[in-house]
Design an enzyme around this catalytic site. Structure first.
Site, PDB file in Angstrom:
ATOM      1  N   ASP A 102      -0.782  46.342 -24.799  1.00 13.17           N
ATOM      2  CA  ASP A 102      -1.126  44.922 -24.659  1.00 13.17           C
ATOM      3  C   ASP A 102      -1.503  44.634 -23.207  1.00 13.17           C
ATOM      4  O   ASP A 102      -1.041  45.328 -22.292  1.00 13.17           O
ATOM      5  CB  ASP A 102       0.082  44.014 -24.949  1.00 13.17           C
TER       6      ASP A 102
HETATM    7  N1  URA Z   1       4.506  47.552 -28.371  1.00 20.56           N
HETATM    8  C1  URA Z   1       4.124  46.341 -27.914  1.00 20.56           C
HETATM    9  O1  URA Z   1       4.645  45.319 -28.346  1.00 20.56           O
HETATM   10  N2  URA Z   1       3.154  46.291 -26.988  1.00 20.56           N
HETATM   11  C2  URA Z   1       2.565  47.371 -26.482  1.00 20.56           C
HETATM   12  O2  URA Z   1       1.685  47.256 -25.625  1.00 20.56           O
HETATM   13  C3  URA Z   1       2.963  48.621 -26.963  1.00 20.56           C
HETATM   14  C4  URA Z   1       3.940  48.683 -27.915  1.00 20.56           C
END
Ligand code: URA
Length: 233
Positions: A102
């Site tokens: 993310d």
């Molecule tokens: N889980 C998440 O919530 N975000 C990420 O970027 C990776 C795994």
């Protein structure tokens, strides 16, 4: 492969731009002889402006992704590709991220132009563990570890339960979580399902590959030894 095509595939410019550069004598062999557009020298025997070429197809790199960068080639705002040499954006085959983090997640992010390898790493069958550290909004209740390890946890709008994941409590609001699959926003959604909220998230390990020695925002090429670590050696 002909020199013009090789350089275009590595992102050194359009064919036209590359023809000009070659005509100017800026592309040579290791002995310093200017090369012709249709030369077929080995990759390692070509210098561009006196520098060795970028790695050939099959490259894998590790980026220590900072918060605030999106895993995309064309979203608005800051992109993970902004942290790599500009040329890498124009390579063929395309240099893709291996899965995604993310925008607000930091840490270990792999890139490769090798589709087979990419699928080997992200395939749930490969079960390459990915390790995350999360700073939480509220204290852990104590029962999260059992739920996460159960293999029966269902997330909203998913149609099958999560694979067992291992939780390690590092502090009242600080946890390490090891996943063996990669679903959308998985870590954040897992903690949200327990009534908590992830304030900060970092991926610290992929298989046995860590970010050791790699500052935030920096990247490095992986060699065969690093790749073996991704697969658990
Ligand atoms: N889980 C998440 O919530 N975000 C990420 O970027 C990776 C795994």
């Amino acid at each position: 492969m002909r020199l013009v095509k090789l350089l275009a595939n590595l992102g050194y410019g359009t064919r036209k731009e590359i023809q000009t550069v070659i005509r100017n004598g800026w592309v040579t062999d290791r002995a310093g002889n200017a090369l012709k557009p249709d030369a077929r020298n080995d990759h390692d025997d070509i210098l561009f402006d006196d520098e060795p070429l970028d790695p050939a197809q099959g490259m894998v790199l590790l980026l220590n992704k900072p918060v605030g960068y999106t895993c995309s080639t064309k979203d608005q705002g800051k992109l993970v590709y902004d942290l790599l040499p500009d040329r890498f954006r124009y390579r063929k085959p395309v240099l893709s991220t291996v899965g995604r983090l993310d925008r607000e997640t930091s840490g270990a992010l792999l890139f490769t132009d090798d589709g087979t390898l990419l699928h080997r790493i992200i395939s749930p069958k490969a079960e390459v563990p990915k390790v995350y550290e999360a700073m939480l909004d509220r204290p852990l209740k104590g029962d999260e570890g059992v739920l996460f390890a159960s293999g029966g946890m269902m997330l909203e709008s998913d149609d099958k339960p999560l694979k067992p994941a291992e939780l390690e409590v590092l502090g009242e609001k600080h946890a390490r979580l090891t996943l063996h699959e990669g679903r959308y926003h998985q870590v954040r959604r897992m903690f949200a399902a327990t009534g908590n909220h992830v304030n900060a998230l970092a991926r610290i390990r992929i298989g046995n590959l860590t970010l050791e020695g790699l500052e935030e925002g920096k990247w490095r090429l992986l060699d065969a030894g690093d790749l073996a670590k991704v697969f658990g050696e």
